[in-house]
Design a protein around this motif. Structure first.
Motif, mmCIF file in Angstrom:
data_model
loop_
_atom_site.group_PDB
_atom_site.id
_atom_site.type_symbol
_atom_site.label_atom_id
_atom_site.label_comp_id
_atom_site.label_asym_id
_atom_site.label_seq_id
_atom_site.Cartn_x
_atom_site.Cartn_y
_atom_site.Cartn_z
ATOM 1 N N VAL A 1 0.837 -1.206 0.000
ATOM 2 C CA VAL A 1 0.000 0.000 0.000
ATOM 3 C C VAL A 1 0.868 1.252 0.000
ATOM 4 N N ARG A 2 0.436 2.226 -0.784
ATOM 5 C CA ARG A 2 1.153 3.497 -0.831
ATOM 6 C C ARG A 2 0.165 4.631 -1.017
ATOM 7 N N MET A 3 0.453 5.769 -0.367
ATOM 8 C CA MET A 3 -0.321 6.990 -0.604
ATOM 9 C C MET A 3 0.601 7.956 -1.346
ATOM 10 N N PRO A 4 0.401 8.087 -2.664
ATOM 11 C CA PRO A 4 1.317 8.924 -3.449
ATOM 12 C C PRO A 4 1.052 10.407 -3.212
ATOM 13 N N SER A 5 2.073 11.229 -3.416
ATOM 14 C CA SER A 5 1.842 12.671 -3.388
ATOM 15 C C SER A 5 1.618 13.122 -4.825
ATOM 16 N N GLY A 6 1.206 14.332 -4.986
ATOM 17 C CA GLY A 6 0.891 14.806 -6.340
ATOM 18 C C GLY A 6 -0.618 14.904 -6.469
ATOM 19 N N LYS A 7 -1.064 16.047 -6.981
ATOM 20 C CA LYS A 7 -2.504 16.336 -6.973
ATOM 21 C C LYS A 7 -3.282 15.451 -7.936
ATOM 22 N N ILE A 8 -2.672 15.103 -9.075
ATOM 23 C CA ILE A 8 -3.425 14.297 -10.043
ATOM 24 C C ILE A 8 -3.738 12.928 -9.442
ATOM 25 N N ALA A 9 -2.715 12.281 -8.869
ATOM 26 C CA ALA A 9 -2.930 10.948 -8.271
ATOM 27 C C ALA A 9 -3.950 11.030 -7.141
ATOM 28 N N ALA A 10 -3.776 12.005 -6.249
ATOM 29 C CA ALA A 10 -4.686 12.128 -5.099
ATOM 30 C C ALA A 10 -6.122 12.355 -5.575
ATOM 31 N N ALA A 11 -6.279 13.251 -6.564
ATOM 32 C CA ALA A 11 -7.627 13.575 -7.042
ATOM 33 C C ALA A 11 -8.268 12.357 -7.724
ATOM 34 N N LEU A 12 -7.475 11.634 -8.508
ATOM 35 C CA LEU A 12 -8.015 10.472 -9.214
ATOM 36 C C LEU A 12 -8.489 9.400 -8.226
ATOM 37 N N ILE A 13 -7.653 9.110 -7.225
ATOM 38 C CA ILE A 13 -8.008 8.065 -6.251
ATOM 39 C C ILE A 13 -9.250 8.488 -5.463
ATOM 40 N N ALA A 14 -9.235 9.749 -5.006
ATOM 41 C CA ALA A 14 -10.376 10.231 -4.213
ATOM 42 C C ALA A 14 -11.653 10.205 -5.053
ATOM 43 N N SER A 15 -11.556 10.633 -6.298
ATOM 44 C CA SER A 15 -12.734 10.706 -7.151
ATOM 45 C C SER A 15 -13.245 9.303 -7.520
ATOM 46 N N ALA A 16 -12.328 8.367 -7.707
ATOM 47 C CA ALA A 16 -12.746 6.995 -8.019
ATOM 48 C C ALA A 16 -13.472 6.371 -6.825
ATOM 49 N N GLY A 17 -13.067 6.764 -5.612
ATOM 50 C CA GLY A 17 -13.724 6.227 -4.416
ATOM 51 C C GLY A 17 -13.297 4.810 -4.079
ATOM 52 N N VAL A 18 -12.325 4.303 -4.806
ATOM 53 C CA VAL A 18 -11.759 2.976 -4.523
ATOM 54 C C VAL A 18 -10.237 3.110 -4.537
ATOM 55 N N PRO A 19 -9.524 2.228 -3.812
ATOM 56 C CA PRO A 19 -8.063 2.216 -3.941
ATOM 57 C C PRO A 19 -7.697 1.856 -5.379
ATOM 58 N N ILE A 20 -6.582 2.373 -5.848
ATOM 59 C CA ILE A 20 -6.170 2.112 -7.233
ATOM 60 C C ILE A 20 -4.899 1.265 -7.274
ATOM 61 N N ALA A 21 -5.028 0.089 -7.869
ATOM 62 C CA ALA A 21 -3.864 -0.780 -8.089
ATOM 63 C C ALA A 21 -3.060 -0.181 -9.227
ATOM 64 N N ALA A 22 -1.740 -0.037 -9.028
ATOM 65 C CA ALA A 22 -0.942 0.538 -10.114
ATOM 66 C C ALA A 22 0.515 0.111 -10.035
ATOM 67 N N PRO A 23 0.929 -0.701 -10.984
ATOM 68 C CA PRO A 23 2.361 -0.928 -11.173
ATOM 69 C C PRO A 23 2.901 0.228 -12.004
ATOM 70 N N SER A 24 4.191 0.296 -12.176
ATOM 71 C CA SER A 24 4.763 1.290 -13.072
ATOM 72 C C SER A 24 4.197 1.063 -14.483
ATOM 73 N N ALA A 25 3.960 2.166 -15.192
ATOM 74 C CA ALA A 25 3.219 2.097 -16.458
ATOM 75 C C ALA A 25 4.142 1.865 -17.652
ATOM 76 N N ASN A 26 4.914 0.798 -17.564
ATOM 77 C CA ASN A 26 5.806 0.404 -18.653
ATOM 78 C C ASN A 26 5.486 -1.044 -19.011
ATOM 79 N N THR A 27 5.970 -1.487 -20.165
ATOM 80 C CA THR A 27 5.897 -2.913 -20.457
ATOM 81 C C THR A 27 6.855 -3.622 -19.506
ATOM 82 N N PHE A 28 6.494 -4.811 -19.101
ATOM 83 C CA PHE A 28 7.308 -5.586 -18.167
ATOM 84 C C PHE A 28 8.773 -5.642 -18.614
ATOM 85 N N THR A 29 9.676 -5.405 -17.703
ATOM 86 C CA THR A 29 11.145 -5.392 -17.870
ATOM 87 C C THR A 29 11.678 -4.159 -18.624
#
Ligand code: TXA
Ligand code: MG
Length: 352
Positions: A126-154
């Motif tokens: 579990v992590r609580m990221p800083s940054g307004k976009i991430a915070a706003a997206l998670i709060a607005s979704a109303g659910v925790p957001i699963a997120a690996p780094s947004a790259n292809t594996f490796t």
């Protein structure tokens, strides 16, 4: 691969994201689909953390093996009990001191959290990221957001929306483009499920910062070279790797630069295109030996970290066959940098 979908790109002000766009992106998350978004570390590939099918889409889009678990992101410390049980006091102490921030805590997984986010483990990251976009997206979704780094594996992690689109365009529903990420390397992963708090992956939050709150914290450095599941999955050696074959040099700086220069000249003579990833002060010693890419000043480890993954991608785009780089010390972010460099080099370390 499934037929491509249209990936929407929304450009947002990182300090004041447009609430209408955030609401549309949050709808996509609640709908069980994928939205990439910036955090202070790297871009994450987000999905509803409480939905197994949504998480399954992350594994598919990233081509990530099912034994590598994913971090759940929350927007408030109060949301921790939605994900974890038997939470030790030290977790709340750490959260109050270091969240929002680049610290991921491994805790005992709650009953409502799908198996597949944790690759079947009985824990959850579990992590609580800083940054307004991430915070706003998670709060607005109303659910925790699963997120690996947004790259292809490796592949190197994505620190811009362009990197995300390069790897995942046509495979995900949307990207929130908030510009380049600030820290540039991923969060520190801290396991709090055992007797002793243990860092499984060094990252943006330093051991010192954690030890101020949890003094007994140790670091476990372990690299895994095969696909065997382990208590710290996702620690495979091949990770963050550019297409080029990379080697990382360590030792006394002048000797290291000499060795890099010599090797670069030898490889060039063999007809290979050589990239050199160095600090600004290294440049005079290395100029002319290959395609030189400066990461930042030697004493500016934050700048070097911020630029690392983009530099690896850029050298790939310049079609180099080999990348030679060097150790940046073991102070502060140097520990996380070393970890990323050795992985990008798939363990090819040259000690001078
Ligand atoms: O900064 C970051 O951490 C970024 C942003 C998007 O938050 N995320 C990120 O995720 O780097 P990923 O999936 O690339 O790396 C997550 C790491 C992996 O090494 C994974 O094995 C580990 O966290 N991890 C996740 N859940 C775990 C668990 N339950 N137990 C042990 N390790 C876990
Ligand atoms: Mg990753």
């Amino acid at each position: 691969m499934d037929s491509p979908i249209k990936t929407r790109v929304w450009r947002l002000d990182a300090d004041a994201p447009d609430p209408d766009i955030i609401a549309q992106a949050a709808d996509i998350i609640r709908d069980g689909r994928l939205v990439a978004f910036p955090t202070e570390t790297v871009y994450g590939l987000g999905a509803n953390a409480l939905s197994a099918p949504a998480i399954e889409r992350i594994y598919a889009a990233k081509q990530r093996p099912a034994h590598d678990p994913i971090i759940a992101h929350i927007a408030a410390i109060d949301d921790l009990p939605r994900l974890a049980v038997d939470i030790p006091d030290i977790a709340f102490d750490l959260a109050r001191a270091l969240w929002p921030g680049a610290l991921t805590m491994i805790l005992k997984r709650g009953a409502d959290v799908p198996d597949n986010i944790a690759a079947g483990l009985d824990t959850v990251a579990v992590r609580m990221p800083s940054g307004k976009i991430a915070a706003a997206l998670i709060a607005s979704a109303g659910v925790p957001i699963a997120a690996p780094s947004a790259n292809t594996f490796t592949r190197p992690s994505a620190t811009t929306a362009a990197h995300v689109l390069h790897d995942l365009g046509g495979r995900i529903d949307a990207v929130l483009d908030g510009g380049a990420t600030h820290i540039g390397i991923e969060s520190t992963v801290l396991d709090l499920t055992g007797e002793t708090p243990t860092i499984l992956r060094p990252g943006g939050v330093l051991l010192d910062d954690i030890q101020r709150i949890a003094p007994t914290t140790i670091t476990r450095s372990r690299w895994q070279t095969d696909d065997t599941p382990s208590p710290s999955p996702g620690q495979m050696l091949k990770h963050y790797a550019p297409n080029a074959r990379m080697m990382v040099y360590r030792g006394e700086v002048a000797a290291v630069l000499d060795a890099m220069r010599r090797t670069a000249e030898e490889l060039s003579a063999e007809g290979l295109r050589v990239g050199l990833l160095v600090a600004a002060e290294d440049r005079p010693h290395i100029d002319g030996a290959g395609v030189v890419h400066v990461l930042g000043r030697r004493d500016d480890l934050a700048g070097i970290s911020r630029n690392l993954f983009a530099a690896l991608r850029q050298l790939d785009a310049q079609n180099v066959d080999v990348i030679l780089t060097r150790d940046f010390g073991a102070e502060g972010l140097g520990v996380a940098l070393w970890d990323r460099l050795v992985r990008a080099a798939e363990g090819r370390v040259v000690t001078v």
